[in-house]
Design a protein around this motif. Structure first.
Motif, PDB file in Angstrom:
ATOM      1  N   ALA A  45      26.375  55.742  17.657  1.00 47.76           N
ATOM      2  CA  ALA A  45      26.962  54.738  18.544  1.00 47.76           C
ATOM      3  C   ALA A  45      28.016  55.350  19.452  1.00 47.76           C
ATOM      4  CB  ALA A  45      27.596  53.621  17.705  1.00 47.76           C
ATOM      5  N   VAL A  46      28.827  56.257  18.891  1.00 47.27           N
ATOM      6  CA  VAL A  46      29.968  56.803  19.645  1.00 47.27           C
ATOM      7  C   VAL A  46      30.053  58.320  19.451  1.00 47.27           C
ATOM      8  CG1 VAL A  46      32.476  56.747  19.947  1.00 47.27           C
ATOM      9  CG2 VAL A  46      31.273  54.650  19.319  1.00 47.27           C
ATOM     10  N   VAL A  47      30.168  59.018  20.573  1.00 44.62           N
ATOM     11  CA  VAL A  47      30.355  60.468  20.553  1.00 44.62           C
ATOM     12  C   VAL A  47      31.668  60.776  21.251  1.00 44.62           C
ATOM     13  CG1 VAL A  47      29.449  62.690  21.364  1.00 44.62           C
ATOM     14  CG2 VAL A  47      27.858  60.848  20.723  1.00 44.62           C
ATOM     15  N   GLY A  48      32.524  61.567  20.600  1.00 45.08           N
ATOM     16  CA  GLY A  48      33.782  61.941  21.251  1.00 45.08           C
ATOM     17  C   GLY A  48      34.353  63.160  20.550  1.00 45.08           C
ATOM     18  N   GLY A  49      34.694  64.224  21.279  1.00 44.74           N
ATOM     19  CA  GLY A  49      35.161  65.449  20.651  1.00 44.74           C
ATOM     20  C   GLY A  49      34.102  65.927  19.680  1.00 44.74           C
TER      21      GLY A  49
END
Ligand code: OOB
Length: 547
Positions: A45-49
């Motif tokens: 759902a979420v990709v970050g760093g």
């Protein structure tokens, strides 16, 4: 100051109308995330760093954060200032707050103590959630100062190195009882407080409900053609209404897609993320679009997965709009919206002229649009007028601000946007300008009055008027006309430093300061500040066009 949240925002007849039309379907953010986690547990759902959170991870984290915050003594309805950059914790935190019935109050990473103190006091906040350090600024120092100035603050939670405060990581470790509720809010409860651009004085707080906001997510996702294969790049600050919900990261999650977070909106960071993560769409303000257009000429990024770039927040000039498809090979979508509600989109299948020349039309068939003259009388068809609006997701009042409400809403509930707009024959809106006194600097709204107040607090300043100047890159930049007190004029650089040291967002520091001896013989004190600003602005424009 009373801090109870409004329990009903729209009059009953409108509530019924919007429910019957199927706009408000009784959804809530707490339940929405659980449904997506059941539908797509293992999808990212979420990709970050370095983080990649699946829908199941996000849902689990939201429950742990909710349980952790309630254990700390926060109670349903309490406001929590969320002051985070574009990191996955932004998203897990707000869904944690929703799940607990706590109310996020979104601050922009650029905001500093003066703005945060104002939000804490007007919002009656109980907790502050921040990053440790970001962009060279230590938010823990701001937290300490906030606690001093606002002792009512109960909790400070920090993502990263928390020092003396509660580590966000501890919340994630909270044991969640098996019967922990997915949602405790009613769909018409206020879900969060968004901040207004602020045309007069300090920012106002905007109460948005689950039902009204989720309606915009559902429809924005449909209008923008999202589905569970869509991949959104969050380049602008997530706290801003545009990348949040038009359709933004929340609309993407509503559709079961994937959100990729960029640490900055620079072409360098974003192009490599688009390539690596196969991003399909993103949202930008006009100055960033310009930088991206220029950067493409210097490198050869693989942007082949990118289908749509949305541009909004400030006027996009047609000359730039025309370059988007030939240069980047993507469809441009113009977005004209406001945190108070109304959002307009050009549609993806519109012809090029419409996409380039207009700012689209509203989300809802029940968005009511009125264009009126200075006396609130409708203008003739095709003529420009003040845009007033009401509808199923436009607020009827700011939170806790009777004097602003008096100015900003008509007796029958229309919001006065402050924008001057005309309608084309096909019913598309074209933004012509603005009646309000703010400077739109690269999509960031600056209240002239707020900055004048900071300047006037300086002992060497007798009077000040802040106006906007057209700027090739920023769209507009700010210029302060200053009358010094006494013989000794302060230096412009010192006045800028003064404003900065008052603890405000950097984008509010005047770009230019011009010292004058008097405003005009007839002006000072005899005409309204609004008229004075208009006069100074006209003077400046004449000088610029002659130089
Ligand atoms: C968005 O929201 P806000 O609340 O920061 O600012 C709203 C104001 C509008 O009243 C208008 O003055 C200006 O920003 N604006 C535009 C524009 N989009 C916003 N002016 C000209 N052209 C545009 N395309 O800025 C916002 C919220 C949701 C979606 C998009 C933008």
């Amino acid at each position: 100051m009373s801090h109870s949240l409004p329990t009903q925002i729209w009059p009953s007849e409108f509530v019924q109308r919007y429910q019957q039309a199927g706009y408000w379907r009784g959804e809530t953010f707490g339940a929405m995330l659980r449904q997506r986690a059941e539908q797509y547990p293992d999808r990212v759902a979420v990709v970050g760093g370095a983080q990649r959170l699946t829908y199941a991870d996000l849902d689990k984290q939201a429950s742990a954060i909710a349980a952790g915050l309630l254990q700390k003594g926060l109670k349903k309805g309490d406001r929590v200032i969320v002051h985070l950059p574009n990191i996955p914790e932004f998203i897990s935190a707000i869904f944690g707050l929703f799940r607990a019935g706590l109310i996020p109050l979104y601050a922009l990473p650029a905001h500093r103590i003066t703005e945060i103190e104002h939000f804490a006091k007007t919002g009656g906040a109980k907790a502050y959630l921040c990053a440790d350090n970001h962009g060279g600024f230590d938010y823990r120092d701001l937290a300490a100062e906030l606690k001093q100035r606002y002792p009512e603050l109960q909790d400070i939670v920090v993502v990263g190195d928390a020092g003396d405060y509660t580590p966000f990581a501890d919340l994630l470790q909270t044991a969640v009882p098996s019967d922990f509720p997915v949602n405790v809010s009613s769909p018409q409860d206020v879900a969060f407080l968004q901040i207004s651009g602020g045309s007069t004085g300090l920012s106002k707080l905007i109460p948005r409900t689950h039902d009204d906001y989720i309606y915009t997510l559902r429809e924005s996702a449909r209008i923008c053609g999202l589905d569970d294969t869509s991949i959104f790049l969050g380049a602008l600050p997530l706290a801003h209404n545009f990348p949040m919900s038009s359709p933004g990261f929340m609309g993407t999650l509503y559709a079961g897609g994937r959100v990729v977070l960029s640490p900055s909106p620079s072409a360098e960071d974003c192009f490599s993320l688009i390539e690596q993560e196969r991003v399909t769409f993103t949202s930008l303000v006009p100055p960033l679009l310009l930088l991206w257009l220029e950067a493409v000429g210097r490198s050869t990024p693989d942007l082949s997965t990118l289908k749509v770039i949305q541009v909004g927040g400030a006027k996009l000039i047609p000359e730039v709009a025309k370059r988007v498809h030939p240069t980047l090979g993507v469809t441009l979508q113009q977005v004209f919206g406001m945190a108070e509600g109304l959002v307009n989109y050009t549609r993806l299948g519109d012809d090029l002229d419409t996409i380039v020349e207009t700012q689209g039309f509203p989300i809802s068939p029940d968005d009511e649009i009125l264009l009126v003259d200075d006396h609130d009388k409708p203008v003739a068809p095709g003529e420009a007028g003040h845009l007033l609006t009401r509808g199923p997701y436009t607020i009827r009042a700011y939170y806790n601000n009777p004097s602003a409400n008096e100015r900003s809403f008509t007796a029958d509930g229309y919001y006065r946007t402050g924008d001057i707009v005309r309608l084309t024959d096909a019913g598309y809106l074209v933004v012509q300008g603005r009646a309000g006194d703010h400077i739109n600097r690269a999509g960031e709204k600056i209240s002239a009055e707020e900055i004048e107040d900071h300047l006037l607090a300086n002992p060497q300043v007798f009077d000040a008027a802040v106006v906007s100047i057209p700027d090739e890159y920023l769209g507009e930049r700010s210029c302060a006309f200053v009358i010094a007190k006494g013989e000794q004029k302060p230096r412009a650089i010192d006045l800028k430093k003064w404003v900065r040291e008052r603890g405000v967002a950097e984008f509010k520091v005047p770009d230019q300061i011009i010292f004058v001896d008097a405003f005009t013989a007839t002006a000072a004190g005899k005409i309204s500040r609004k008229a004075l600003r208009a006069q100074l602005q006209a003077q400046l424009h004449t000088q610029l066009s002659q130089s």
